[in-house]
Design an enzyme around this catalytic site. Structure first.
Site, PDB file in Angstrom:
ATOM      1  N   LYS A  60      -1.455  -1.799 -11.819  1.00  0.00           N
ATOM      2  CA  LYS A  60      -0.605  -2.537 -10.699  1.00  0.00           C
ATOM      3  C   LYS A  60       0.319  -1.892 -10.003  1.00  0.00           C
ATOM      4  CE  LYS A  60       2.940  -4.831 -11.035  1.00  0.00           C
ATOM      5  NZ  LYS A  60       4.144  -5.763 -11.471  1.00  0.00           N
ATOM      6  N   CYS A  99       1.224 -29.168  -7.794  1.00  0.00           N
ATOM      7  CA  CYS A  99       0.059 -29.509  -6.761  1.00  0.00           C
ATOM      8  C   CYS A  99       0.362 -30.452  -5.567  1.00  0.00           C
ATOM      9  CB  CYS A  99      -1.189 -29.889  -7.857  1.00  0.00           C
ATOM     10  SG  CYS A  99      -1.345 -28.696  -9.154  1.00  0.00           S
ATOM     11  N   CYS A 146       0.922 -29.005  -2.541  1.00  0.00           N
ATOM     12  CA  CYS A 146       0.057 -27.997  -2.114  1.00  0.00           C
ATOM     13  C   CYS A 146      -0.987 -28.175  -1.196  1.00  0.00           C
ATOM     14  CB  CYS A 146      -0.650 -27.295  -3.503  1.00  0.00           C
ATOM     15  SG  CYS A 146      -1.592 -25.722  -3.123  1.00  0.00           S
TER      16      CYS A 146
END
EC number: 3.2.2.-
Length: 312
Positions: free
Chosen positions: A220, A297, A300
């Site tokens: 990464k 959520c 979202c």
């Protein structure tokens, strides 16, 4: 007009002429009562074979057409290669558009404390690249706020390869604390800085393979270093945020167990022109909305499209 006598004579002459012609060329008229000349043995056998043998029919030749795939040298330059269907997640484009909309304000920690904001923009290019790599090494298992604070303290001391090598381990530890695994990072920073001075003239390598060979540098970090320090997109940088969100959205063909496995799975289908934005986009999304524990959520835009939302 012919009399009956003349008509009879003409008919008899015509019969005689026909019989004479049937005997073959050059044969005269056969006399009355004369028997036909018998054929010789060889001629008779030939006549029997000719009259009794069935006629042979000639078979027409059939052309067999065979189709085959030519080699590369036989194919024309304009021939299109066979397209192999590539797997892609369901609704991924709409999910990506929704994440972009939720990230439009650019107000997540990564947007103003990420690696792009940790180096001295007024420093020489070689020093800037070294500072980019060092900030990435510090960021592992560490929040952006903590990494940015450590980089600020290091820059205040003059952050170059030479200055780090001249700093004792205890002082370096105090400067970077409380980054995650700070004792190990002190050792890795010293080892990597020595290698950069000896092999690269104080600069950082310009390839992923050479970067990951440095102590304390993972895939990464290497891909982000290539993007930020060298301006080259070498792959998708996947950290814990990208790894988590990619699995929740089912952006991998099967569940992955590590960030590196997730990177390979994403690069199989995600268009290359999107690789450069995925890390920053998903990291900020993970910091603000798709949290590791108790994700938000309800707010979202992907709640109806996210396979994992039903489990929270």
């Amino acid at each position: 007009m012919c009399s009956p006598q003349e008509f009879g004579m003409n008919a008899w002459s015509g019969r005689m002429l026909t019989r004479s012609r049937s005997r073959g060329p050059g044969a005269g008229p056969r006399r009355c009562g004369e028997e036909p000349e018998p054929l010789r043995r060889g001629e008779a056998a030939a006549e029997r074979r000719k009259s009794h043998s069935p006629m042979k029919h000639q078979r027409k030749a059939r052309r067999l057409c065979v189709a085959y795939e030519g080699s590369d040298s036989e194919k024309g330059e304009g021939a299109e290669p066979l397209k192999v269907p590539v797997w892609e997640p369901q609704d991924w484009q709409q999910q990506l558009a929704n994440i972009r909309a939720m990230r439009s304000k650019k107000d997540a920690p990564v947007d103003h404390l990420g690696v792009e904001h940790c180096y001295d923009s007024s420093a020489p290019p070689k020093v800037r690249r070294y500072q980019v790599l060092l900030s990435l090494m510090l960021s592992s298992q560490t929040k952006d706020q903590v990494t940015a604070g450590a980089m600020q303290r290091l820059r205040a001391q003059g952050l170059t390869v030479d200055s780090i090598l001249q700093t004792d381990d205890a002082t370096l530890g105090k400067l970077i604390y409380p980054v995650g695994f700070w004792r190990s990072k002190v050792k890795y920073i010293k080892q990597t800085s020595a290698i950069l001075q000896q092999r690269y003239g104080g600069d950082i390598p310009a390839s992923v393979a050479e970067l990951v060979a440095l102590p304390g540098v993972g895939p990464k970090m290497a891909h982000l270093a290539m993007a930020v320090a060298w301006g080259t997109v070498s792959g998708i940088a996947v950290d814990t945020h990208v790894h988590r969100i990619a699995n929740r959205l089912r952006w991998t063909k099967k569940a992955t167990k590590s960030p590196e496995e997730t990177r390979a799975a994403l690069e199989e289908w995600l268009p290359r022109e999107l690789w450069h934005e995925i890390n920053g986009l998903l990291v900020g999304f993970g910091q603000q909305t798709c949290l590791p524990v108790h994700p938000r959520c309800q707010g979202c835009l992907n709640q109806a499209l996210c396979p994992a939302s039903q489990g929270f």
